[in-house]
Scaffold this motif. Structure first.
Motif, PDB file in Angstrom:
ATOM      1  N   ASN A 153       0.693  -1.282   0.135  1.00 59.74           N
ATOM      2  CA  ASN A 153       0.005  -0.096  -0.046  1.00 59.74           C
ATOM      3  C   ASN A 153       0.808   1.150   0.076  1.00 59.74           C
ATOM      4  OD1 ASN A 153      -3.155  -0.050   0.209  1.00 59.74           O
ATOM      5  ND2 ASN A 153      -2.782  -1.553   1.668  1.00 59.74           N
ATOM      6  N   ILE A 154       2.069   1.166   0.809  1.00 55.77           N
ATOM      7  CA  ILE A 154       2.710   2.384   0.914  1.00 55.77           C
ATOM      8  C   ILE A 154       3.240   2.659  -0.329  1.00 55.77           C
ATOM      9  CG2 ILE A 154       4.593   3.685   2.107  1.00 55.77           C
ATOM     10  CD1 ILE A 154       4.133   1.743   4.511  1.00 55.77           C
ATOM     11  N   ARG A 155       3.872   1.720  -0.843  1.00 57.49           N
ATOM     12  CA  ARG A 155       4.619   1.547  -2.189  1.00 57.49           C
ATOM     13  C   ARG A 155       3.633   2.218  -3.377  1.00 57.49           C
ATOM     14  NH1 ARG A 155       8.518   0.514  -5.736  1.00 57.49           N
ATOM     15  NH2 ARG A 155       9.996   0.540  -3.977  1.00 57.49           N
ATOM     16  N   PHE A 156       2.456   1.669  -3.371  1.00 57.18           N
ATOM     17  CA  PHE A 156       1.500   2.192  -4.319  1.00 57.18           C
ATOM     18  C   PHE A 156       1.421   3.655  -4.216  1.00 57.18           C
ATOM     19  CE2 PHE A 156      -2.867   2.962  -5.450  1.00 57.18           C
ATOM     20  CZ  PHE A 156      -2.856   2.891  -6.880  1.00 57.18           C
TER      21      PHE A 156
ATOM     22  N   GLY B 104       2.794   5.861  -2.655  1.00 60.32           N
ATOM     23  CA  GLY B 104       4.296   6.596  -3.056  1.00 60.32           C
ATOM     24  C   GLY B 104       4.387   6.703  -4.609  1.00 60.32           C
ATOM     25  N   GLY B 105       4.047   5.754  -5.157  1.00 63.02           N
ATOM     26  CA  GLY B 105       4.283   5.579  -6.808  1.00 63.02           C
ATOM     27  C   GLY B 105       3.239   6.500  -7.415  1.00 63.02           C
ATOM     28  N   ILE B 106       2.084   6.492  -7.078  1.00 61.72           N
ATOM     29  CA  ILE B 106       1.148   7.411  -7.741  1.00 61.72           C
ATOM     30  C   ILE B 106       1.379   8.754  -7.468  1.00 61.72           C
ATOM     31  CG2 ILE B 106      -0.881   5.898  -8.006  1.00 61.72           C
ATOM     32  CD1 ILE B 106      -2.361   7.281  -5.748  1.00 61.72           C
ATOM     33  N   TYR B 107       2.005   9.351  -6.346  1.00 61.53           N
ATOM     34  CA  TYR B 107       2.205  10.593  -6.128  1.00 61.53           C
ATOM     35  C   TYR B 107       3.966  10.880  -6.597  1.00 61.53           C
ATOM     36  CZ  TYR B 107      -1.604  11.772  -3.707  1.00 61.53           C
ATOM     37  OH  TYR B 107      -2.992  12.165  -3.325  1.00 61.53           O
ATOM     38  N   GLY B 108       4.504   9.767  -7.433  1.00 64.41           N
ATOM     39  CA  GLY B 108       5.599  10.220  -8.274  1.00 64.41           C
ATOM     40  C   GLY B 108       7.010  10.256  -7.363  1.00 64.41           C
ATOM     41  N   LEU B 109       6.929   9.473  -5.962  1.00 65.11           N
ATOM     42  CA  LEU B 109       8.063   9.625  -5.429  1.00 65.11           C
ATOM     43  C   LEU B 109       9.033   8.590  -5.926  1.00 65.11           C
ATOM     44  CD1 LEU B 109       6.901   9.424  -1.727  1.00 65.11           C
ATOM     45  CD2 LEU B 109       7.265  11.633  -3.193  1.00 65.11           C
TER      46      LEU B 109
ATOM     47  N   ALA C   5      -1.460   9.257   3.634  1.00 65.05           N
ATOM     48  CA  ALA C   5      -2.090  10.818   3.091  1.00 65.05           C
ATOM     49  C   ALA C   5      -0.954  11.623   3.245  1.00 65.05           C
ATOM     50  CB  ALA C   5      -3.184  11.042   3.788  1.00 65.05           C
ATOM     51  N   LEU C   6       0.059  11.625   4.215  1.00 72.09           N
ATOM     52  CA  LEU C   6       0.933  12.421   4.460  1.00 72.09           C
ATOM     53  C   LEU C   6       2.046  12.050   3.753  1.00 72.09           C
ATOM     54  CD1 LEU C   6       0.791  13.074   8.215  1.00 72.09           C
ATOM     55  CD2 LEU C   6       0.419  14.784   6.271  1.00 72.09           C
ATOM     56  N   LEU C   7       2.395  10.912   2.998  1.00 68.86           N
ATOM     57  CA  LEU C   7       3.605  10.422   2.494  1.00 68.86           C
ATOM     58  C   LEU C   7       4.288  11.298   1.324  1.00 68.86           C
ATOM     59  CD1 LEU C   7       4.751   7.608   2.802  1.00 68.86           C
ATOM     60  CD2 LEU C   7       3.636   6.958   0.594  1.00 68.86           C
ATOM     61  N   HIS C   8       3.681  11.970   0.506  1.00 71.13           N
ATOM     62  CA  HIS C   8       4.201  13.112  -0.361  1.00 71.13           C
ATOM     63  C   HIS C   8       4.395  14.518   0.174  1.00 71.13           C
ATOM     64  CE1 HIS C   8      -0.071  13.272  -0.847  1.00 71.13           C
ATOM     65  NE2 HIS C   8       0.213  14.474  -1.415  1.00 71.13           N
ATOM     66  N   ASP C   9       4.200  14.321   1.652  1.00 70.10           N
ATOM     67  CA  ASP C   9       4.408  15.792   2.076  1.00 70.10           C
ATOM     68  C   ASP C   9       3.703  16.986   1.783  1.00 70.10           C
ATOM     69  OD1 ASP C   9       6.822  14.997   3.910  1.00 70.10           O
ATOM     70  OD2 ASP C   9       8.007  15.149   2.097  1.00 70.10           O
ATOM     71  N   PRO C  10       2.324  16.454   1.684  1.00 73.73           N
ATOM     72  CA  PRO C  10       1.313  17.670   1.348  1.00 73.73           C
ATOM     73  C   PRO C  10       1.243  18.840   2.238  1.00 73.73           C
ATOM     74  CG  PRO C  10       0.360  15.752   2.328  1.00 73.73           C
ATOM     75  CD  PRO C  10       1.574  15.406   2.406  1.00 73.73           C
ATOM     76  N   SER C  11       0.872  20.118   1.746  1.00 69.60           N
ATOM     77  CA  SER C  11       0.698  21.005   2.939  1.00 69.60           C
ATOM     78  C   SER C  11      -0.476  20.893   3.349  1.00 69.60           C
ATOM     79  CB  SER C  11       1.073  22.374   2.140  1.00 69.60           C
ATOM     80  OG  SER C  11      -0.053  22.913   1.239  1.00 69.60           O
ATOM     81  N   ILE C  12      -1.395  20.325   2.951  1.00 67.02           N
ATOM     82  CA  ILE C  12      -2.972  20.323   3.527  1.00 67.02           C
ATOM     83  C   ILE C  12      -3.286  19.050   3.527  1.00 67.02           C
ATOM     84  CG2 ILE C  12      -5.288  21.204   3.348  1.00 67.02           C
ATOM     85  CD1 ILE C  12      -4.248  23.096   1.374  1.00 67.02           C
ATOM     86  N   VAL C  13      -4.049  18.282   4.495  1.00 66.43           N
ATOM     87  CA  VAL C  13      -4.557  16.935   4.567  1.00 66.43           C
ATOM     88  C   VAL C  13      -6.058  17.195   5.088  1.00 66.43           C
ATOM     89  CG1 VAL C  13      -3.689  14.716   4.840  1.00 66.43           C
ATOM     90  CG2 VAL C  13      -3.078  16.568   6.418  1.00 66.43           C
ATOM     91  N   PHE C  14      -6.891  16.632   4.061  1.00 66.40           N
ATOM     92  CA  PHE C  14      -8.382  16.586   4.356  1.00 66.40           C
ATOM     93  C   PHE C  14      -8.747  15.048   4.852  1.00 66.40           C
ATOM     94  CE2 PHE C  14      -7.780  19.660   0.741  1.00 66.40           C
ATOM     95  CZ  PHE C  14      -8.704  20.513   1.001  1.00 66.40           C
ATOM     96  N   LEU C  15      -9.406  15.363   6.072  1.00 66.38           N
ATOM     97  CA  LEU C  15      -9.719  14.118   6.704  1.00 66.38           C
ATOM     98  C   LEU C  15     -11.266  14.037   6.956  1.00 66.38           C
ATOM     99  CD1 LEU C  15      -7.073  14.448   9.608  1.00 66.38           C
ATOM    100  CD2 LEU C  15      -6.816  13.274   7.537  1.00 66.38           C
ATOM    101  N   ASP C  16     -11.762  13.170   6.206  1.00 57.15           N
ATOM    102  CA  ASP C  16     -13.255  12.962   6.213  1.00 57.15           C
ATOM    103  C   ASP C  16     -13.607  11.977   7.365  1.00 57.15           C
ATOM    104  OD1 ASP C  16     -15.894  13.275   5.641  1.00 57.15           O
ATOM    105  OD2 ASP C  16     -15.860  12.507   3.730  1.00 57.15           O
TER     106      ASP C  16
END
Lengths: 368, 304, 243
Positions: C98-101, C103-108, C150-161
């Motif tokens: 899951n982590i790898r996936f 990470g992959g879609i956010y281009g890490l 959700a924080l893996l790609h170091d976003p500046s905002i996280v939306f938590l529903d």
């Protein structure tokens, strides 16, 4: 009884409020029939044939003229030896080769029996079958013309180098096929989906914790689909009769009863599937892979059973569709009565009882 | 005759122990709550009591009837609202209600007085498909459907999960009114604050009951003083307090932290003083069900 | 105005004649924990979808992480993380997969994914479970894992529903520890919840009723304004006022 009617009414609400499924249910038979109907009739116009006429006498030339006079065949080339037959087929245009042996007229006049050999490209068995049927019909016509002229009983023995279903009388093969397919789809797939949907939604939980008996739950879910599948078979029959002028030679009542019987067989299969799985998706997969594909491939609808390897022919015996197909063809095209089709009918009855017994045994009064 | 008696029920799914030695009784006319998070085994217990699952070990009776042998009679007599919304989404409110009334061999009119209060709230939308209702209205409809045959025992599995606080409050008001009609109710919820609305509760965690008592007694039995603390930077305060060995537990509780200590409060104050927390405030607090639950959980974890 | 992470002005979304979100205006500062409350059907989800770039507004303006939500949705998606209770992780993949996936879609890069996987497993103390299927984890762990992903790609905002629905009280608080920690590092947290005590953990709260923001302040400020003892009372007062 009140409970039962309410259940059926609820089921009807589900069916009629789901516009998309409804469209598929009624749209698909129409589309399939039209597709198969016109696809098959179109193929027969101007089929390319090759002629190897070793006699070159007036009788043989008349036969060729007779065949090409119809719009069905067109002579693509004349061959001069057997060796050329293979290459002619391989080039692809030629679908049928008519071989007239030497001394055709002589055999005719002196032995009263003449032979014609028809070779077809059986890699497409459907077309091949149809072509053979057409060619045969013309040869018989020709024979009758000659007989009338000479006033002598003459026979042209056409020898056919392709195994084919001798009972096929025309292009009406597809109507029984589509009927089988659609009834299988509506009855088996829709029932298995509608029962598993209750499991998925969690409503089955409430139904189980109610005084409703399991038999009532199943019957309530199934009755609307019996009606639905019956209406659909009527539509298919009506289209076959009016659009494609398909004959129903046997008793209409028998035909309709057989349709209901097959509907029941398919329903019991659907119930069986739903008792084995808990998700709509799995139910659909099982119905498609386990029922639809074999129905299409092995029931003799698309590919003639007789041209299949033995093991597959044996496998085909367990398919309800195969037997229903036989019944339909016999009743519609040959005008068979119950006396002729009692065996496939009995087999279908047996299968239905068997499937129902297994599914009632397997139906869970609890969740696990 | 006790409405619900559960004796030493065990249930496993493969390796997972869903229920471990569960015993409790629900008294006549009682509103009994099973309080615990997802995975505590609440739904499994409900399904055993509503005869949908068989326990591996142990007995249970509902209204004096054995859940295994007399399941048919039980199914006629109880009302059950499963955890997920389990009505027909493509049927209207009216159609759903009529359907469930009929399969229980009754009519909506026959027991209308029982559902009147609740039904009137959703009646204006009677012609609307259930799938298009808001969360709160769906729950009301589901409750009506579970009540329509005038059940002798009512089972409500997480009726307020995923519902907003207003609808939750309304739902509990309805339950309290139902209680006055004498129907015993077994209800489960993951919301600790709803525990005080029950007559008695069983606190459940990981398939076991940690405690059964009235909410007041559970709180009274908490046994140690709780201190409410807050500062301008709460996150730093939490970290500092947890780092101090005199602190037994420290959890965020709304605006304040709830802190229990195994030393004098003065020592904690002395520890915090040099750390320079601005706006520091310390005052005694009343423990709640959630404090008790967490304390029991902590004890359970320490045992394991 | 640069250190606002979300700015909206009269943001509106209509579906036919129904106004789901009615001219909402608010700002969220960088590193703030912003609670977005409201009854079911009050328009929270619609508003959240617009801010995530999944839904085009009918009118009004909004900027998320400095990007316009009409024209720069691609940039927004790279700068935000999203986690919901309903959809989070693939149950049939292992923790690591899951982590790898994601990470992959956010281009890490592979190297980054490796390092981050290690750090993440270490912080959640999940090393032992790294090769287990996610479906075998308790709900609380799943939620913590899915937040960290959700924080893996170091976003500046996280939306938590509704990130903590159904989670036990201790794990719920551990989850909030993670939220605090991220906010401390400067990540903006935009969170919806049905637990009113959780609302108190937020720096500021907005409460939506029928598509409009009816109240917006710090928890203490709101309690004062409505003369209420708890956020629950504030919420009930507001929601009652409509009927």
């Amino acid at each position: 009884m009140q409970q039962f009617f309410v259940f059926v009414r609820k089921e009807c609400y589900h069916i009629f409020r789901d516009k998309r499924t409804l469209l598929i249910l009624f749209g698909m038979p129409l589309v399939l029939i039209i597709l198969f109907g016109f696809a098959i009739t179109n193929e027969i116009h101007h089929a390319q044939i090759a002629v190897l006429d070793q006699s070159r006498d007036s009788y043989s030339q008349r036969l060729v003229r007779k065949m090409t006079a119809s719009r069905y065949f067109e002579v693509n080339r004349y061959l001069s030896s057997y060796k050329e037959i293979g290459p002619a087929f391989r080039q692809g245009d030629v679908k049928l080769v008519v071989v007239i042996p030497g001394r055709f007229a002589h055999s005719f006049e002196h032995e009263k029996v003449a032979a014609v050999q028809l070779l077809t490209d059986a890699s497409d068995p459907n077309t091949a079958t149809t072509l053979i049927n057409y060619a045969n019909a013309m040869i018989i016509q020709y024979q009758q013309e000659l007989t009338g002229e000479i006033k002598l009983p003459l026979t042209i023995r056409s020898e056919i180098q392709m195994v084919y279903n001798p009972s096929l009388k025309g292009v009406f093969l597809f109507v029984p096929g589509v009927m089988t397919l659609i009834l299988m789809l509506v009855s088996a797939m829709m029932t298995s989906i509608t029962i598993t949907r209750e499991k998925e939604l969690g409503t089955m939980e409430i139904l189980l914790v109610s005084p409703l008996k399991p038999v009532m739950i199943i019957a309530g879910k199934v009755v609307p689909y019996i009606v639905l599948s019956f209406i659909i078979s009527l539509i298919i029959l009506a289209m076959g009769t009016w659009v494609f002028a398909m004959p129903v030679k046997g008793s209409l009542l028998l035909l309709l009863l057989e349709c209901i019987l097959f509907g029941l067989t398919a329903l019991s299969l659907g119930i069986l599937i739903s008792s084995m799985t808990n998700s709509q998706q799995t139910a659909m997969m099982i119905s498609l892979m386990g029922l639809m594909l074999p129905t299409v491939l092995l029931s003799g609808f698309v590919f003639p059973l007789e041209s299949m390897p033995k093991p597959l022919q044996v496998v085909a015996n367990v398919l309800p569709a195969k037997w229903f197909n036989i019944i339909l063809k016999d009743v519609m095209l040959k005008g068979a009565g119950l006396r002729q089709v009692w065996m496939p009918t009995a087999i279908l009855c047996g299968m239905t009882v068997f499937f129902l017994a297994v599914s009632i045994r397997k139906f869970k009064i609890r969740l696990s | 005759m006790l409405p619900i008696v559960v004796e030493h029920i065990h249930k496993s799914f493969g390796d997972l122990k869903a229920l471990h030695d569960i015993s409790f009784t629900v008294n006549e006319g009682e509103l009994f709550g099973l309080i615990g998070p997802d995975g505590a085994g609440k739904s499994t217990l409900f399904r055993i009591l509503t005869t949908l699952l068989l326990a591996d070990k142990g007995n249970a009776t509902v209204n004096g009837l054995d859940v295994v042998k007399q399941y048919r009679t039980i199914r006629r007599e109880v009302g059950y609202m499963p955890g997920r919304f389990s009505l027909y989404q493509d049927l209207t409110i009216e159609e759903n209600l009529n359907f469930f009334a009929t399969i229980f061999n009754t009519t909506v009119e026959e027991n209308y007085d029982l559902i009147k209060d609740i039904y009137e709230q959703i009646a204006p939308f009677a012609k609307r498909p259930a799938g298009k209702l808001s969360g709160g209205m769906k729950q009301k409809l589901a409750l009506c459907c579970a009540l329509v045959h005038k059940p002798k025992v009512l089972f409500l599995d997480e009726p307020t999960t995923g519902v907003d606080p207003v609808s939750r409050k309304e739902f509990w008001d309805m339950l309290r009114r139902l209680k006055t009609k004498g129907i015993p109710i077994l209800v489960s919820t993951p919301y600790m604050d709803e525990a005080i609305l029950c007559d008695r509760v069983a606190l459940m965690q990981k398939g076991a009951i940690m405690q059964i008592n009235t909410p007041a007694n559970i709180v009274a039995g908490f046994g140690m003083p709780v201190w409410a603390m807050k500062a301008d930077n709460m996150y730093r305060l939490i970290r500092d307090l947890r780092a101090f060995e005199g602190v037994y537990s420290c959890y965020a509780f709304g605006e304040y932290l709830h802190v229990t200590v195994n030393t004098e409060l003065e020592n904690v104050k002395a520890y915090l003083a040099p750390l320079g927390h601005e706006g520091l405030e310390i005052k005694p607090a009343k423990p709640g069900i959630e404090d008790a639950f967490m304390q029991l959980m902590q004890e359970q974890n320490e045992l394991a | 105005m640069n250190n606002y992470s979300i700015v909206t002005k009269d943001l509106t979304k209509r579906f036919g004649s129904f106004t789901a979100t009615d001219a909402i205006t608010f700002e969220v500062g960088q590193g703030e924990i912003f609670g977005f409350l409201g009854a079911n059907g009050a328009g929270k989800t619609t508003a959240m979808r617009m801010l995530c770039g999944l839904l085009k507004p009918s009118s009004g303006e909004a900027k998320v992480a400095g990007y316009d939500i009409y024209t720069q949705t691609e940039q927004i998606k790279k700068r935000i993380g999203y986690m919901s209770q309903k959809f989070s992780l693939y149950e049939d993949l292992t923790v690591k997969e899951n982590i790898r996936f994601y990470g992959g879609i956010y281009g890490l890069s592979n190297q980054q994914i490796k390092e981050k996987t290690h750090a993440l497993l270490d912080r959640l103390q999940l090393e032992k479970e790294a090769r287990q299927l996610v479906s075998s984890l308790p709900l609380g762990w799943k939620q913590k894992l899915s937040f960290s992903i959700a924080l893996l790609h170091d976003p500046s905002i996280v939306f938590l529903d509704e990130p903590t629905g159904g989670v036990d009280p201790i794990t719920r608080r551990q989850f909030w520890d993670l939220i605090y920690e991220s906010a401390d590092k400067g990540v903006t947290i935009f969170v919806t919840t049905h637990y009113m005590d959780e609302a108190e953990y937020c720096n500021r709260i907005s409460i939506m009723v029928d598509g409009k923001i009816k109240a917006l302040d710090t928890p203490a400020g709101l309690k004062k304004q409505f003369n209420a003892e708890s956020m629950n009372d504030v919420f009930l007062q507001l929601a009652r006022a409509k009927s």
